[in-house]
Design a protein around this motif. Structure first.
Motif, PDB file in Angstrom:
ATOM      1  N   VAL A   1       0.993  -1.187  -0.053  1.00 34.65           N
ATOM      2  CA  VAL A   1      -0.025  -0.075   0.066  1.00 34.65           C
ATOM      3  C   VAL A   1       0.854   1.378   0.043  1.00 34.65           C
ATOM      4  CG1 VAL A   1      -1.741   1.325   1.251  1.00 34.65           C
ATOM      5  CG2 VAL A   1      -1.802  -1.202   1.259  1.00 34.65           C
ATOM      6  N   THR A   2       0.745   2.289  -0.850  1.00 42.32           N
ATOM      7  CA  THR A   2       1.447   3.671  -1.099  1.00 42.32           C
ATOM      8  C   THR A   2       0.614   4.533  -1.006  1.00 42.32           C
ATOM      9  OG1 THR A   2       1.129   3.525  -3.408  1.00 42.32           O
ATOM     10  CG2 THR A   2       3.191   2.194  -2.775  1.00 42.32           C
ATOM     11  N   TYR A   3       1.010   5.689  -0.100  1.00 40.42           N
ATOM     12  CA  TYR A   3       0.136   6.858   0.088  1.00 40.42           C
ATOM     13  C   TYR A   3       1.089   8.010  -0.716  1.00 40.42           C
ATOM     14  CZ  TYR A   3      -1.829   4.283   3.733  1.00 40.42           C
ATOM     15  OH  TYR A   3      -2.512   3.221   4.476  1.00 40.42           O
ATOM     16  N   ILE A   4       0.234   8.706  -1.249  1.00 41.07           N
ATOM     17  CA  ILE A   4       0.614  10.000  -2.046  1.00 41.07           C
ATOM     18  C   ILE A   4       0.823  11.071  -1.422  1.00 41.07           C
ATOM     19  CG2 ILE A   4      -0.106  11.848  -3.851  1.00 41.07           C
ATOM     20  CD1 ILE A   4      -2.020   9.742  -5.320  1.00 41.07           C
ATOM     21  N   GLY A   5       1.983  11.482  -1.275  1.00 46.81           N
ATOM     22  CA  GLY A   5       2.218  12.820  -0.587  1.00 46.81           C
ATOM     23  C   GLY A   5       3.437  13.388  -1.038  1.00 46.81           C
ATOM     24  N   SER A   6       3.880  14.492  -0.471  1.00 47.81           N
ATOM     25  CA  SER A   6       4.890  15.360  -0.888  1.00 47.81           C
ATOM     26  C   SER A   6       5.964  15.210   0.257  1.00 47.81           C
ATOM     27  CB  SER A   6       4.508  16.916  -1.183  1.00 47.81           C
ATOM     28  OG  SER A   6       3.996  17.491   0.020  1.00 47.81           O
ATOM     29  N   ASP A   7       7.156  15.331  -0.284  1.00 47.91           N
ATOM     30  CA  ASP A   7       8.321  15.532   0.763  1.00 47.91           C
ATOM     31  C   ASP A   7       8.826  16.826   0.807  1.00 47.91           C
ATOM     32  OD1 ASP A   7      10.769  15.065   1.998  1.00 47.91           O
ATOM     33  OD2 ASP A   7      11.561  13.574   0.784  1.00 47.91           O
ATOM     34  N   PRO A   8       8.763  17.649   1.922  1.00 49.06           N
ATOM     35  CA  PRO A   8       9.417  18.876   2.143  1.00 49.06           C
ATOM     36  C   PRO A   8      10.626  18.984   2.095  1.00 49.06           C
ATOM     37  CG  PRO A   8       8.471  18.350   4.190  1.00 49.06           C
ATOM     38  CD  PRO A   8       8.155  16.991   3.261  1.00 49.06           C
ATOM     39  N   LEU A   9      11.471  17.651   2.227  1.00 48.59           N
ATOM     40  CA  LEU A   9      12.854  17.952   2.609  1.00 48.59           C
ATOM     41  C   LEU A   9      13.611  17.796   1.345  1.00 48.59           C
ATOM     42  CD1 LEU A   9      12.967  15.502   5.738  1.00 48.59           C
ATOM     43  CD2 LEU A   9      12.858  17.913   5.722  1.00 48.59           C
ATOM     44  N   LYS A  10      13.655  18.962   0.489  1.00 44.42           N
ATOM     45  CA  LYS A  10      14.273  18.612  -0.759  1.00 44.42           C
ATOM     46  C   LYS A  10      15.553  19.445  -0.929  1.00 44.42           C
ATOM     47  CE  LYS A  10       9.732  18.358  -3.130  1.00 44.42           C
ATOM     48  NZ  LYS A  10       9.928  17.098  -3.579  1.00 44.42           N
ATOM     49  N   THR A  11      16.068  20.067   0.127  1.00 45.05           N
ATOM     50  CA  THR A  11      17.080  20.928   0.058  1.00 45.05           C
ATOM     51  C   THR A  11      18.459  20.353   0.352  1.00 45.05           C
ATOM     52  OG1 THR A  11      16.881  22.140   1.929  1.00 45.05           O
ATOM     53  CG2 THR A  11      15.837  23.013   0.213  1.00 45.05           C
TER      54      THR A  11
ATOM     55  N   GLN B   1       7.581   2.980   3.492  1.00 40.15           N
ATOM     56  CA  GLN B   1       6.927   2.707   2.457  1.00 40.15           C
ATOM     57  C   GLN B   1       7.725   2.172   1.371  1.00 40.15           C
ATOM     58  OE1 GLN B   1       3.660   5.140   0.975  1.00 40.15           O
ATOM     59  NE2 GLN B   1       4.902   5.582  -0.696  1.00 40.15           N
ATOM     60  N   THR B   2       8.669   2.905   1.210  1.00 42.73           N
ATOM     61  CA  THR B   2       9.630   2.541   0.207  1.00 42.73           C
ATOM     62  C   THR B   2      10.263   1.115   0.291  1.00 42.73           C
ATOM     63  OG1 THR B   2       9.985   4.721  -0.515  1.00 42.73           O
ATOM     64  CG2 THR B   2      11.559   3.213  -1.264  1.00 42.73           C
ATOM     65  N   LEU B   3      10.791   1.076   1.591  1.00 47.42           N
ATOM     66  CA  LEU B   3      11.592  -0.358   1.846  1.00 47.42           C
ATOM     67  C   LEU B   3      10.528  -1.472   1.795  1.00 47.42           C
ATOM     68  CD1 LEU B   3      13.538   0.940   5.094  1.00 47.42           C
ATOM     69  CD2 LEU B   3      14.543   0.081   2.828  1.00 47.42           C
ATOM     70  N   ALA B   4       9.286  -1.262   2.224  1.00 43.67           N
ATOM     71  CA  ALA B   4       8.247  -2.398   1.878  1.00 43.67           C
ATOM     72  C   ALA B   4       7.888  -2.586   0.255  1.00 43.67           C
ATOM     73  CB  ALA B   4       6.903  -2.152   2.693  1.00 43.67           C
ATOM     74  N   MET B   5       7.786  -1.425  -0.336  1.00 41.79           N
ATOM     75  CA  MET B   5       7.443  -1.615  -1.747  1.00 41.79           C
ATOM     76  C   MET B   5       8.538  -2.388  -2.471  1.00 41.79           C
ATOM     77  SD  MET B   5       6.883   1.955  -4.094  1.00 41.79           S
ATOM     78  CE  MET B   5       8.826   2.037  -4.042  1.00 41.79           C
ATOM     79  N   LEU B   6       9.637  -2.307  -2.188  1.00 43.41           N
ATOM     80  CA  LEU B   6      10.792  -2.920  -2.859  1.00 43.41           C
ATOM     81  C   LEU B   6      10.977  -4.162  -2.159  1.00 43.41           C
ATOM     82  CD1 LEU B   6      13.128   0.079  -3.537  1.00 43.41           C
ATOM     83  CD2 LEU B   6      11.391  -0.801  -5.122  1.00 43.41           C
TER      84      LEU B   6
END
Length: 220
Positions: free
Chosen positions: A93-103, A164-169
């Protein structure tokens, strides 16, 4: 006659799935959005995941949701039951969201360094420093993801995205993901100043077990 414009949720989901496709393909999967009935095992019945990813030894059904909610969790409980008794298929299961830590960019650590730091976390926990141990364990879980993805100058991730990414992969199993995910709120309360939020030794060990499982699966 022009086609109607996509709604924001549909467009966000389409772009999100495009990002997932790139991640899975990089890991050697074939990726299919909106799979047809003949792409799916019979035990799923009328259920259609948003996408599937396959490679030898791994079959993953992917369900995309906007955000966690009680209604979402209720529907997912029913979906998860379809996969019981079918270890050759996994629901992610994946959730759509934004990551504010881009810098920020984060250097990738070695597996040995991550495991050495994990021993330091265990020492902190033994000496009763539960909050410090818990937060550091989450840091190591993110470091494990950066290690697996082997990115140079990796970008920071939110805790939910890490899990999520670790589980997804396929680097942590679904049962462990479900036990770790509820600890995200506790982690966030601690790092944002809740001095009364106190993790248990079990909480620390659970996050460390996710770190070790991710590293072990990366090495296999």
């Amino acid at each position: 006659m022009t086609a109607p414009a996509r709604s924001w949720p549909e467009e966000a989901e389409r772009e999100f799935l495009a990002g997932l496709r790139a991640q899975y393909v990089d890991q050697g999967f074939t990726f299919v959005v909106d799979p047809r009935p003949d792409d799916l095992p019979a035990f799923l019945g009328s259920y259609r995941p948003d996408a599937i990813a396959k490679k030898p030894g791994a079959n993953i059904a992917i369900e995309v949701k906007q955000r966690p909610s009680p209604a979402t969790e209720w529907s997912l409980t029913r979906i998860r039951r379809l996969f019981e008794g079918h270890p050759d298929w996994q629901l992610v299961v994946t959730y759509i969201g934004s990551d504010p830590l881009k810098t920020l960019t984060i250097p990738v650590s070695s597996t040995a360094d991550i495991r050495r730091r994990a021993e330091e976390v265990r020492t902190l926990e033994i000496h009763g420093q539960q909050q410090a141990a818990f937060v550091m364990a989450w840091s190591l879980l993110e470091a494990a993801l950066h290690r697996i993805e082997s990115e140079k100058g990796a970008r920071p991730r939110t805790p939910g995205t890490v899990v999520q990414t670790l589980a997804m992969l396929g680097y942590i199993d679904p049962a462990l993901e479900q036990r770790v995910r509820p600890l995200i709120d506790l982690r966030n309360r601690i790092v944002h100043g809740d001095l009364h939020a106190e993790p248990s030794p079990y909480d620390v060990h659970l996050v460390l077990s996710a770190v070790e499982q991710a590293l072990a699966n990366d090495a296999s």
